[in-house]
Design an enzyme around this catalytic site. Structure first.
Site, PDB file in Angstrom:
ATOM      1  N   LYS A  97      46.381-101.273 -35.875  1.00  0.00           N
ATOM      2  CA  LYS A  97      46.773 -99.679 -34.797  1.00  0.00           C
ATOM      3  C   LYS A  97      48.331-100.421 -34.418  1.00  0.00           C
ATOM      4  CE  LYS A  97      45.360 -96.748 -30.608  1.00  0.00           C
ATOM      5  NZ  LYS A  97      44.090 -96.816 -30.118  1.00  0.00           N
TER       6      LYS A  97
ATOM      7  N   SER B 207      42.043 -91.945 -29.752  1.00  0.00           N
ATOM      8  CA  SER B 207      43.431 -91.711 -29.815  1.00  0.00           C
ATOM      9  C   SER B 207      43.660 -92.505 -31.234  1.00  0.00           C
ATOM     10  CB  SER B 207      44.303 -92.702 -29.258  1.00  0.00           C
ATOM     11  OG  SER B 207      43.704 -93.737 -28.618  1.00  0.00           O
TER      12      SER B 207
ATOM     13  N   SER C 229      38.958 -94.368 -26.693  1.00  0.00           N
ATOM     14  CA  SER C 229      39.547 -94.713 -27.642  1.00  0.00           C
ATOM     15  C   SER C 229      39.193 -95.118 -29.004  1.00  0.00           C
ATOM     16  CB  SER C 229      41.364 -94.410 -27.500  1.00  0.00           C
ATOM     17  OG  SER C 229      41.520 -93.510 -27.159  1.00  0.00           O
TER      18      SER C 229
HETATM   19  N1  GLN Z   1      41.302 -89.275 -24.644  1.00  0.00           N
HETATM   20  C1  GLN Z   1      41.337 -90.123 -23.911  1.00  0.00           C
HETATM   21  C2  GLN Z   1      43.136 -90.093 -23.554  1.00  0.00           C
HETATM   22  O1  GLN Z   1      43.695 -89.775 -23.092  1.00  0.00           O
HETATM   23  C3  GLN Z   1      41.629 -92.235 -23.928  1.00  0.00           C
HETATM   24  C4  GLN Z   1      42.513 -92.527 -24.766  1.00  0.00           C
HETATM   25  C5  GLN Z   1      42.432 -93.863 -24.796  1.00  0.00           C
HETATM   26  O2  GLN Z   1      41.269 -94.688 -24.551  1.00  0.00           O
HETATM   27  N2  GLN Z   1      43.466 -94.609 -25.305  1.00  0.00           N
HETATM   28  O3  GLN Z   1      43.179 -90.608 -22.055  1.00  0.00           O
END
Ligand code: GLN
Length: 494
Positions: A77, A157, A181
């Site tokens: 990532k 994400s 995410s």
């Molecule tokens: N969708 C969540 C956010 O936007 C979680 C994102 C994540 O776990 N990095 O904060």
């Protein structure tokens, strides 16, 4: 069958028996990656590094006792700092940033002989649930609805990671999970993803979003692969003060397939109003599978669940606004062009206005607001108290003998790219309704693919475990995986 479709466990065994070479395996992935630009999964390809690492791995595999990940091609990532390789957190503000150092996780993976194929797409600074906030453009889900060519989100994400693993571009990928995410994109793409206990995996060298919630974990084609991969990532790191000095057990050895007598909790608060019937039915099927495997099913209550999303969307932006203060146009990446007479304030303002996308700006504004002198108690401190109550809910049920908790992973299957564009941002935040509690409580959680919806899209369930109990948690996931027998693959269109 081409080599890139192997699981990590299959490739490990074949590499050790010298039936295949890491160079051939890596070439097979590189070919698949080059044919999959339409998925937008890989944002920086590193074929030279990959082949060099693969050759070194093959040499190491000549001797017995090569580590499990030796010669295994992975995607990383973009949130992980990789030495000399662009590491931008999918943000324009980090354009051109090539770290001088390697994150602890990637250092461990490379020390174990893993091969890096390149960097993977994601939401900007890991803020999002659809990979649409990325400066590179969105990643695309390899799955499509039956008879439709509408492009779907791979989730976020870690959308690039999910898309790459589901499309067999790599054997596994790193993800990070602050509120869901790893688990939400895993569920949207029919793969496995585990967020470990907070402190299990070092955060050093991973671009910070919300430091008290962030954890890295593996995204893989099977539960066994998740066990092998997590083993290589985990462990104490003196460079991360929140990394726990706790021994890492053999996670793969924990996969006995025996859960007889284990207590699986079913939290009534996760039965949300308006939950699609298909998610409800999937959950019921999962409960039956665990019962058939000999587990004891128990209804439980986690009474503060409904406050989890509001608490998360105070705490995560608060920490983000503080973490992102360092992007000022001086230390890293992009700096805006300045006009005659501009001073340091204009430099900060223009750089941050240009460098951050709108979701990141929204989070910085919310975070700054909830931390401001007049509102600190009303928002941030209150959210911290709610967080403590959510954690206590879990502690109570675990103290009463619950071994793991089974819930849906997401409130829906993958949605169309752009479908949420005009919606209230809160609509997008609802994606995390089943996952954020786990981050707030610092617990391990794993998403496992269990079935397809009426349109042929994958759906996943989540298992939540006791702290530091990833071994048993993965074993429960393994039982679910075997019972569900999810073998579907997306039909290749890219
Ligand atoms: N969708 C969540 C956010 O936007 C979680 C994102 C994540 O776990 N990095 O904060």
């Amino acid at each position: 069958m081409t080599l890139n479709t192997l699981t990590i466990a299959e490739a490990r065994d074949a590499l050790r028996k010298r039936e295949i070479t890491s160079v051939d395996l890596t070439m097979s992935c590189l070919t698949a990656i080059d044919a999959a630009d339409g998925l937008g999964a890989f944002v920086h390809k590193t074929p030279e590094i990959a082949l060099e690492q693969a050759r070194a791995a093959d040499a190491r595999l000549a001797a017995p006792e090569a580590p499990a990940l030796c010669g295994i091609p992975l995607g990383i990532k973009d949130l992980f700092c990789t030495k000399g390789v662009p590491s931008q957190a999918a943000s324009n503000i980090l354009r051109g940033f090539k770290p001088e150092y390697e994150s602890t996780v990637t250092t461990r993976l490379f020390d174990a002989g893993a091969v890096m194929l390149g960097k993977l797409n994601m939401d900007e600074f890991a803020m999002g649930s659809s990979n649409e906030t990325s400066c590179y453009g969105n990643a695309v889900n390899p799955w499509r609805r039956q008879g439709s060519n509408v492009a779907l989100t791979p989730g976020g994400s870690s959308g690039g990671s999910a898309s790459a693993v589901a499309a067999d571009l790599c054997l596994g990928a790193t993800g990070t999970d602050t509120g869901g995410s790893i688990r939400q994109p895993a569920a949207f793409t029919g793969i496995t993803g585990i967020k470990p206990t907070y402190g299990r995996v070092s955060r050093w060298g991973i671009v910070a979003f919300a430091s008290s919630l962030d954890q890295a974990g593996p995204m893989t084609k099977s539960v066994r692969d998740a066990a092998i991969f997590l083993q290589a990532m985990a462990g104490h790191d003196p460079k991360d003060s929140t990394s726990a000095d706790i021994a890492v057990p053999d996670f793969e050895a924990a996969l006995t397939g025996d859960i007889r007598g284990k207590v699986i909790g079913i939290p009534r608060e996760y039965r949300m109003d308006g939950m699609p019937a298909e998610i409800e039915a999937l959950w019921t099927r999962g409960i039956e599978m665990m019962r058939d495997a000999g587990a004891v099913i128990r209804d439980i209550s986690l009474p503060h669940t409904k406050y989890a999303l509001p608490a998360y969307y105070v705490i995560a932006p608060a920490e983000a606004s503080s973490n992102l203060a360092r992007y000022d146009g001086v230390k890293y990446g992009h700096r805006a062009k300045l006009a005659q007479g501009d001073g340091i304030t204009e430099m900060y303002e223009k750089t941050r206005a240009e460098g951050f996308g709108s979701e990141v700006q929204r989070r910085v504004m919310i975070g700054t607001y909830v931390l401001s002198a007049g509102f600190y108690d009303a928002y941030y401190n209150r959210a911290r108290k709610v967080r403590a109550l959510i954690k206590r809910d879990f502690e109570t049920v675990f103290a009463e003998g619950v071994d793991s908790i089974l819930t849906p992973a997401t409130p829906s299957a993958a949605f169309g790219l752009g479908e949420m564009a005009s919606a209230d941002p809160v609509e997008m935040y609802l994606n995390d309704v089943f996952t954020v509690t786990v981050n707030l409580a610092g617990l391990p959680g794993v998403a496992v693919p269990v079935g397809l919806d009426g349109q042929g899209l994958p759906l996943g369930l989540q298992l939540i475990g006791r702290p530091w109990d990833e071994g048993n948690l993965l074993n429960h996931a393994y039982v679910l995986e075997r019972a569900a027998g999810f073998v579907a693959k997306p039909e290749k269109w890219w």
